[in-house]
Design a protein around this motif. Structure first.
Motif, PDB file in Angstrom:
ATOM      1  N   GLN A  31     -15.832   0.033   1.292  1.00  0.00           N
ATOM      2  CA  GLN A  31     -17.097   0.009   1.553  1.00  0.00           C
ATOM      3  C   GLN A  31     -17.289   1.572   1.974  1.00  0.00           C
ATOM      4  O   GLN A  31     -18.203   2.299   1.672  1.00  0.00           O
ATOM      5  CB  GLN A  31     -17.416  -0.692   2.698  1.00  0.00           C
ATOM      6  N   GLU A  32     -16.709   1.782   2.791  1.00  0.00           N
ATOM      7  CA  GLU A  32     -16.371   3.488   3.466  1.00  0.00           C
ATOM      8  C   GLU A  32     -16.256   4.262   2.335  1.00  0.00           C
ATOM      9  O   GLU A  32     -16.975   5.444   2.028  1.00  0.00           O
ATOM     10  CB  GLU A  32     -15.209   3.128   4.292  1.00  0.00           C
ATOM     11  N   ALA A  33     -15.198   4.148   1.283  1.00  0.00           N
ATOM     12  CA  ALA A  33     -15.079   5.050   0.350  1.00  0.00           C
ATOM     13  C   ALA A  33     -16.286   5.152  -0.623  1.00  0.00           C
ATOM     14  O   ALA A  33     -16.702   6.209  -1.179  1.00  0.00           O
ATOM     15  CB  ALA A  33     -13.883   4.430  -0.523  1.00  0.00           C
ATOM     16  N   VAL A  34     -16.914   3.912  -1.001  1.00  0.00           N
ATOM     17  CA  VAL A  34     -18.338   3.901  -1.598  1.00  0.00           C
ATOM     18  C   VAL A  34     -19.214   4.910  -0.840  1.00  0.00           C
ATOM     19  O   VAL A  34     -19.831   5.749  -1.559  1.00  0.00           O
ATOM     20  CB  VAL A  34     -18.758   2.477  -1.719  1.00  0.00           C
ATOM     21  N   LYS A  35     -19.238   4.664   0.415  1.00  0.00           N
ATOM     22  CA  LYS A  35     -20.122   5.388   1.096  1.00  0.00           C
ATOM     23  C   LYS A  35     -19.896   6.852   1.143  1.00  0.00           C
ATOM     24  O   LYS A  35     -20.958   7.716   0.506  1.00  0.00           O
ATOM     25  CB  LYS A  35     -19.991   5.039   2.562  1.00  0.00           C
ATOM     26  N   ARG A  36     -18.739   7.157   1.090  1.00  0.00           N
ATOM     27  CA  ARG A  36     -18.514   8.537   1.056  1.00  0.00           C
ATOM     28  C   ARG A  36     -18.640   9.209  -0.298  1.00  0.00           C
ATOM     29  O   ARG A  36     -19.337  10.376  -0.288  1.00  0.00           O
ATOM     30  CB  ARG A  36     -17.040   8.688   1.452  1.00  0.00           C
ATOM     31  N   ASP A  37     -18.090   8.440  -1.083  1.00  0.00           N
ATOM     32  CA  ASP A  37     -18.414   8.890  -2.629  1.00  0.00           C
ATOM     33  C   ASP A  37     -19.995   9.076  -3.015  1.00  0.00           C
ATOM     34  O   ASP A  37     -20.379  10.043  -3.587  1.00  0.00           O
ATOM     35  CB  ASP A  37     -17.755   7.840  -3.598  1.00  0.00           C
ATOM     36  N   VAL A  38     -20.551   8.141  -2.483  1.00  0.00           N
ATOM     37  CA  VAL A  38     -22.083   8.338  -2.589  1.00  0.00           C
ATOM     38  C   VAL A  38     -22.839   9.422  -1.842  1.00  0.00           C
ATOM     39  O   VAL A  38     -23.540  10.033  -2.598  1.00  0.00           O
ATOM     40  CB  VAL A  38     -22.855   6.833  -2.310  1.00  0.00           C
ATOM     41  N   GLU A  39     -22.493   9.649  -0.883  1.00  0.00           N
ATOM     42  CA  GLU A  39     -22.745  10.680  -0.148  1.00  0.00           C
ATOM     43  C   GLU A  39     -22.355  11.990  -0.807  1.00  0.00           C
ATOM     44  O   GLU A  39     -23.222  12.869  -0.881  1.00  0.00           O
ATOM     45  CB  GLU A  39     -22.247  10.750   1.356  1.00  0.00           C
ATOM     46  N   TYR A  40     -21.225  12.108  -1.306  1.00  0.00           N
ATOM     47  CA  TYR A  40     -20.918  13.260  -1.908  1.00  0.00           C
ATOM     48  C   TYR A  40     -21.727  13.416  -3.065  1.00  0.00           C
ATOM     49  O   TYR A  40     -22.027  14.473  -3.474  1.00  0.00           O
ATOM     50  CB  TYR A  40     -19.077  13.004  -2.169  1.00  0.00           C
ATOM     51  N   ALA A  41     -22.015  12.494  -4.043  1.00  0.00           N
ATOM     52  CA  ALA A  41     -22.511  12.420  -5.183  1.00  0.00           C
ATOM     53  C   ALA A  41     -24.314  13.042  -4.751  1.00  0.00           C
ATOM     54  O   ALA A  41     -24.502  13.875  -5.660  1.00  0.00           O
ATOM     55  CB  ALA A  41     -22.707  11.109  -5.999  1.00  0.00           C
TER      56      ALA A  41
END
Ligand code: ADP
Length: 809
Positions: A31-41
């Motif tokens: 979940q955290e990774a998704v969040k980070r990646d989405v934020e990054y995108a």
């Protein structure tokens, strides 16, 4: 029992919870990774948008400063569209909403292009234009999935001309391209990235298909929530970027592990249950085994037979309680010993060693052998040993099992039995009766004593002959009395002459002997029904009896002769009458014939009378002759009336001379009697003669000189008899006479012989009758006496004779 199972379950639970915990952890991390990646995108898209906005604003400023004309604009627009593929079109719209210049990428459809000189049509673009004019700020359109500008994001950058609104630069982004170029490739590779409008509808990109609700809550599948969305910042809430994590292979691996662990746990549990059941069965078997062992132990201990096991070398490996008890040595003292064993008597050692050697070589005796055994206290006893090989489960002989029985007691009993048997046979052999036993319907002779063997040999012929001659006795009774035997000699205790036993006297020609045969049934020792015959030699007795009978007969004849002798004067007197009459008739006829005075007819009548008188005299003589004639005893069915008539005829001769009146009464319809009529007549004549003599002696007056003879049927003890009674009016019987009445040669008369009454009684009794005498009293005075006797009517003679009415003379 349940602890291992519980442990397995606990282990399973721990695995599941650990697995769940890790999965949750991992999900959180994901979940955290998704969040980070989405934020990054999002950051990258925003940056890209901001850069384009920046460039558009620079163009806008340059236009405001009049440094750029339409041509210049077109050139810059073209280079930008080419350089930034997300930028689809770039238009310059003046303050009157008219398109001054517009450059669109070649891929843009014609109807979506803004043609220079054209006025903006009222609509979404037009309202955004309005907003930018009012705010004097760059304004992004809020793209919607349903609007005509779908897939487009518009940016209105206002132009200011000395503080006034001077139109807008309209940049149009393709949302698709924005996603494609804006989102970094490492993010789009990992997730399903999509751009959504403000209502969450898909504008560009892809989504992960919705999973089944079951899959969503299974622990090893990632939950639906493994996604993240965030608004793209310069655009605001109208554009949202979302990333959904693809399902990772980790779930598959996790569930595989889970299944492995689960299967292993299930197998372990199954094995545990199997093991537990097996244990339970084994326990049951063990318990049964213990019970069986205890049972065998108890049996072994309660057994009176001693048991001893030897190994192949003759060493004792086992002894049971009975063996120890018999010999007096304990188990510890015996087990492990080798020959010579302590219970071998010293004197028999060599013999026993040889015997044991024999047995160990396999030369066993099936019937066992008798040995003497020494107890620990030194006493000896007799025992019988049986040996049998001990074979193990593989069929190999491991030793010998010996059983030992104390036979002292059986030996003693056998000796006793032997002695008792000897006594018994001695007695039977010495018996002066022959005893034989043979089963019914068989030729076999079960027992015969010495006398039997002497008489008949050792076969059953004699036994069977005697049974046949003696007649078959009644069928045997089945009650227990048959089995009652005298404990002393083993003979039946029942009366041999009892109803069931046959008893007969027979003459055996082969032996020339009279034998008394008694037979009875008995249950022989083997349970068979047998007949025992006991025979006694009675020849001597038989001879004596015959002699006695002949003598009695002679006595009877003699007695009759004596009676007649005593009556001689009466007979003479009796004969005198017809003879005198004959004489008179003859004399009369002679004188009348001489005088020629007689007619033929008178002569005939006189001759006739003479003949009748002669006949009468002849009759008297004939009667006397018949009476005294010596004849064989001859029993026959005799008519009572006839016997009485003949007796009366004889006695009347005497009675008449003594002037005594005789009256007689014979009842009608008397049965015939099975008697010797001469003997019965003799009794009657005797009684009548005694009566007349008694009257004579009493010198009674004429009126009282009478004798009465009555013959009537009677019943004695339920048995029909005929009773004869003679009543006189004489002097009666004095007590001392009464006591000796039937004694031979007892007489009160001067010329009396005194044998009459004794013979009378024996005659009556030989006819199974009884005789008795009594006085007749008139007040206290003796008025005479009554002699009576009865003769039984046997069944075969029970027919009726005599006349209809009584006969009285
Ligand atoms: P005998 O007549 O020869 O004397 P018996 O045996 O007939 O022998 O009788 C034995 C005795 O019994 C007689 O001597 C007599 O005393 C007595 N006696 C027999 N009959 C009578 C009788 N009817 N009355 C009295 N006495 C009798």
């Amino acid at each position: 029992m349940l602890a291992p199972l519980a442990a397995v379950l606990l282990f399973l639970a721990a695995i599941v919870s650990a697995f769940g915990y890790l999965r949750l952890e991992e999900m959180e991390r994901e979940q955290e990774a998704v969040k980070r990646d989405v934020e990054y995108a999002q950051q990258r898209v925003r940056l890209r948008l901001l850069e384009r906005q920046e460039q558009l604003m620079r163009i806008a400023r340059d236009i405001s400063n009049k440094e750029v004309d339409e041509e210049e604009f077109m050139g810059r627009a073209e280079s930008m569209v080419i350089q930034y593929p997300e930028l689809q079109a770039l238009s310059w719209i003046d303050e009157r909403r008219r398109v001054k210049a517009s450059y669109a990428a070649p891929s843009v459809a014609v109807n979506q292009q803004h043609i220079p000189g054209e006025v903006l049509r009222p609509g979404e673009t037009e309202s955004m234009y309005g907003l930018a004019r009012d705010l004097l700020q760059p304004v992004y359109s809020q793209p919607g999935a349903e609007t005509d500008s779908a897939g487009l994001l518009q940016l209105h950058v206002p132009l200011t001309d000395q503080g006034r609104f001077g139109g807008v630069i309209l940049g149009e982004y393709s949302i698709d391209s924005l996603l494609r170029y804006g989102v970094p490739s490492e993010v789009s590779a990992k997730y399903a990235v999509a751009l959504l409008d403000g209502k969450g509808r898909l504008l560009a990109g892809s989504t992960v298909p919705v999973r089944s609700p079951i899959a969503s809550w299974l622990p090893w599948t990632a939950p639906q929530a493994n996604e993240y969305e965030v608004p793209v910042s310069p655009v605001g809430n109208g554009l949202v970027i979302r990333a959904q994590a693809y399902r990772t292979s980790l779930g598959v691996i996790g569930s595989g592990l889970f299944w492995l662990v689960g299967t292993l746990s299930a197998m372990t549990a199954w094995m545990l249950i199997g093991n537990w059941r097996h244990t339970r069965r084994r326990l049951q078997a063990q318990r049964a085994l213990v019970a069986e062992t205890n049972f065998r132990r108890a049996m072994e201990n309660s057994m009176l037979t001693g048991m001893r096991a030897l190994d192949m070398q003759g060493r004792i490996t086992y002894v049971n309680a009975a063996f120890c008890q018999m010999t007096g040595w304990s188990e510890a003292e015996l087990v492990g010993r080798t020959p010579p064993f302590p219970y071998w008597p010293e004197e028999d050692r060599e013999l026993l060693a040889d015997r044991l050697e024999d047995e160990l070589q396999g030369r066993t005796r099936p019937g066992g052998f008798q040995v003497r055994v020494k107890r620990k206290d030194g006493s000896r006893f007799d025992a019988r040993l049986y040996m049998s090989p001990l074979v193990d489960a593989k069929g190999r002989q491991t030793g010998w099992m010996t059983s030992m029985t104390d036979i002292t007691e059986p030996n003693r009993i056998r000796e006793q039995l032997q002695a008792s048997h000897e006594r018994f046979t001695t007695v039977l052999e010495a018996l002066d009766a022959s005893v034989s036993v043979a089963p019914l319907g068989s030729e076999e002779l079960l027992f015969a004593n010495k006398l039997y063997r002497q008489w008949f040999g050792t076969n059953t012929a004699g036994h069977l002959q005697m049974v046949a001659q003696a007649g078959v006795p009644d069928q045997p009774r089945t009650d227990e009395s048959l089995d009652e035997v005298d404990s002393f000699v083993g003979l039946p205790t029942g009366q041999l002459e009892a109803v069931q036993a046959g008893n007969a006297e027979i003459f055996v020609h082969e032996l020339g002997k009279w034998l008394e045969v008694r037979s009875r049934y008995l249950n022989w020792v083997d349970g068979r029904l047998a007949q025992m015959v006991i025979t006694t030699d009675i020849t001597a007795r038989r001879l004596a009896e015959e002699q006695a009978a002949a003598q009695a007969e002679r006595a009877q004849t003699a007695s009759r002769l004596i009676t007649m002798g005593e009556m001689a004067s009466s007979v003479a007197h009796e004969l005198n009458q017809p003879l005198t009459a004959i004489n008179n008739y003859c004399n009369g006829m002679v004188s009348r014939i001489k005088g020629k005075q007689i007619q033929e007819q008178d002569l005939l009548a006189a001759l006739d009378k003479t003949a009748r008188q002669a006949q009468r005299a002849g009759q008297i003589i004939q009667r006397i002759r018949t009476f005294v004639k010596r004849s064989e005893p001859n029993r026959q069915l005799a008519d009572v009336t006839q016997m009485v008539t003949e007796a009366v005829e004889l006695a009347e001769i005497e009675l008449r001379r003594r002037n005594v009146r005789l009256s007689h009464y014979v009842a009608a319809r008397l049965p015939q009697l099975m008697v010797d009529p001469i003997l019965i007549e003799q009794v009657l004549v005797n009684l009548l003669k005694n009566a007349a003599e008694s009257i004579e002696l009493a010198q009674r007056p004429t009126a009282r000189r009478s004798v009465e003879l009555r013959v009537v049927p009677k019943s004695v003890e339920g048995q029909p008899v005929v009773e004869f009674s003679v009543r006189d009016s004489g002097q009666g019987l004095a007590p001392e006479v009464m006591a000796r009445l039937y004694e031979a040669f007892f007489s009160t008369k001067a010329e009396g012989m005194g044998i009459g009454l004794s013979l009378c009684r024996s005659i009556v009794e030989s006819h199974q009758g009884r005789m008795l005498a009594e006085n007749i009293y008139n007040g206290t005075e003796v008025a005479g006496c009554l002699f009576s006797f009865w003769i039984p009517v046997s069944g075969a003679t029970n027919n009726i004779a005599g006349k209809d009415a009584g006969v009285t003379a």
